[in-house]
Write an enzyme that holds these catalytic residues in place. Structure first.
Site, PDB file in Angstrom:
ATOM      1  N   ASP A  41       0.863  -1.172   0.000  1.00 29.77           N
ATOM      2  CA  ASP A  41       0.000   0.000   0.000  1.00 29.77           C
ATOM      3  C   ASP A  41       0.904   1.228   0.000  1.00 29.77           C
ATOM      4  O   ASP A  41       1.660   1.455   0.958  1.00 29.77           O
ATOM      5  CB  ASP A  41      -0.874  -0.045   1.260  1.00 29.77           C
ATOM      6  CG  ASP A  41      -1.776   1.172   1.383  1.00 29.77           C
ATOM      7  OD1 ASP A  41      -1.614   2.139   0.610  1.00 29.77           O
ATOM      8  OD2 ASP A  41      -2.650   1.148   2.282  1.00 29.77           O
ATOM      9  N   TYR A  67      -9.737  15.505  -6.485  1.00 25.59           N
ATOM     10  CA  TYR A  67      -8.693  14.764  -7.199  1.00 25.59           C
ATOM     11  C   TYR A  67      -7.586  15.729  -7.632  1.00 25.59           C
ATOM     12  O   TYR A  67      -6.391  15.490  -7.404  1.00 25.59           O
ATOM     13  CB  TYR A  67      -9.320  14.067  -8.411  1.00 25.59           C
ATOM     14  CG  TYR A  67      -8.368  13.457  -9.393  1.00 25.59           C
ATOM     15  CD1 TYR A  67      -7.606  12.330  -9.063  1.00 25.59           C
ATOM     16  CD2 TYR A  67      -8.227  13.976 -10.677  1.00 25.59           C
ATOM     17  CE1 TYR A  67      -6.744  11.763  -9.984  1.00 25.59           C
ATOM     18  CE2 TYR A  67      -7.378  13.404 -11.602  1.00 25.59           C
ATOM     19  CZ  TYR A  67      -6.635  12.295 -11.253  1.00 25.59           C
ATOM     20  OH  TYR A  67      -5.771  11.725 -12.165  1.00 25.59           O
TER      21      TYR A  67
HETATM   22  C1  15L Z   1      -7.174  12.149 -15.372  1.00 24.06           C
HETATM   23  O1  15L Z   1      -6.256  12.574 -14.707  1.00 24.06           O
HETATM   24  C2  15L Z   1      -8.052  11.073 -14.867  1.00 24.06           C
HETATM   25  O2  15L Z   1      -7.347  10.153 -14.061  1.00 24.06           O
HETATM   26  C3  15L Z   1      -8.781  10.331 -15.939  1.00 24.06           C
HETATM   27  O3  15L Z   1      -9.845   9.644 -15.332  1.00 24.06           O
HETATM   28  C4  15L Z   1      -9.304  11.275 -17.028  1.00 24.06           C
HETATM   29  O4  15L Z   1     -10.310  12.076 -16.530  1.00 24.06           O
HETATM   30  C5  15L Z   1      -8.192  12.136 -17.567  1.00 24.06           C
HETATM   31  O5  15L Z   1      -7.520  12.795 -16.523  1.00 24.06           O
HETATM   32  C6  15L Z   1      -8.701  13.195 -18.556  1.00 24.06           C
HETATM   33  O6  15L Z   1      -8.640  14.387 -18.261  1.00 24.06           O
HETATM   34  O7  15L Z   1      -9.164  12.796 -19.628  1.00 24.06           O
END
Ligand code: 15L
Length: 235
Positions: free
Chosen positions: A16, A103
């Site tokens: 992890d 995120y």
């Molecule tokens: C990312 O960082 C994400 O992890 C992925 O799920 C997509 O959303 C991608 O960007 C994107 O912007 O297409």
């Protein structure tokens, strides 16, 4: 966490990455030349989960690297670290953090940690603000943001082998005809993308842009910057 301790042989160790003691022990066991940090939840989550997934994992790896003398990390950051940035003619990697989600907040925090350990400990740390890393583009936005799997390998190879990059931020997209994110900083490290999403444009563009397409084109983060991704921080 995967390590290669002998040429041509891999030593797989599953831990992890948010468990600092386990990460510390694994880095000590593997003794890698460099770390490629791809771990983390790729979607939206609560704020504590996002910070754990992206910032705590990065801190654990950096701390273990310092302890064991590992001098380079290449990190899968994301365009969503600056996802609320409005579309411009050419997006610089120098824009300030402007996340579109928790995120994205996690990615901003992870990038800040890379900068901190580069400054404090002289670690070479490359943050790759990846667009849409997929087998092929499937939406109009992805004709700009696509990163092919082959170019992804080229990008990480360049970031791992560039002489003394210090702390650097590069955009992780292919050489897309419709791309608007500056590839200059990546090229300066030797990232020379070969693929172009335009090859798939006939399959993707089947009608005039819809309101969804326009909303996705308005900001770096596309759909993540829309209200449907908004959620309470702690749920
Ligand atoms: C990312 O960082 C994400 O992890 C992925 O799920 C997509 O959303 C991608 O960007 C994107 O912007 O297409």
């Amino acid at each position: 966490m995967v390590g290669a301790d002998l040429p041509g042989q891999g030593a797989d160790v599953a831990v992890d990455c948010t468990d600092s003691a386990a990460v510390e022990a694994s880095v000590g066991e593997i003794r890698p030349d460099a770390v490629v940090h791809l771990a983390g939840n790729p979607g939206e989550s609560s704020l504590p989960e996002a910070l754990t997934s992206h910032a705590v994992s990065t801190a654990a790896l950096l701390e273990a690297m310092v302890h064991h003398g590992v001098r380079r990390i290449v990190y899968a950051s994301s365009n969503h670290a600056v996802g609320r940035t409005p579309r411009t003619a050419l997006l610089s990697t120098d824009v300030r953090g402007r996340p579109d989600t928790f995120y994205g907040v996690g990615k901003v925090a992870a990038e800040a940690l890379l900068q901190l350990y580069a400054d404090r400990h002289g670690i070479d740390a490359v943050a790759t603000r990846i667009g849409s890393c997929l087998p092929r583009p499937t939406t109009r936005r992805q004709l700009s943001t696509w990163l092919s799997h082959d170019d992804c390998v080229r990008m990480f190879h360049a970031a791992l082998t560039a002489p003394s990059p210090g702390y650097a931020v590069i955009h992780g997209i292919s050489a897309n005809t419709r791309g608007w994110w500056d590839l200059g900083p990546g090229r300066a490290l030797g990232y020379d993308p070969e693929d172009d999403a335009e090859e798939y444009a006939d399959d993707v563009v089947v009608a005039p842009p819809s309101p969804e397409d326009d909303a996705e084109a308005a900001r770096v983060g596309g759909p993540f910057a829309e209200s449907r991704y908004e959620r309470p921080p702690f749920d």
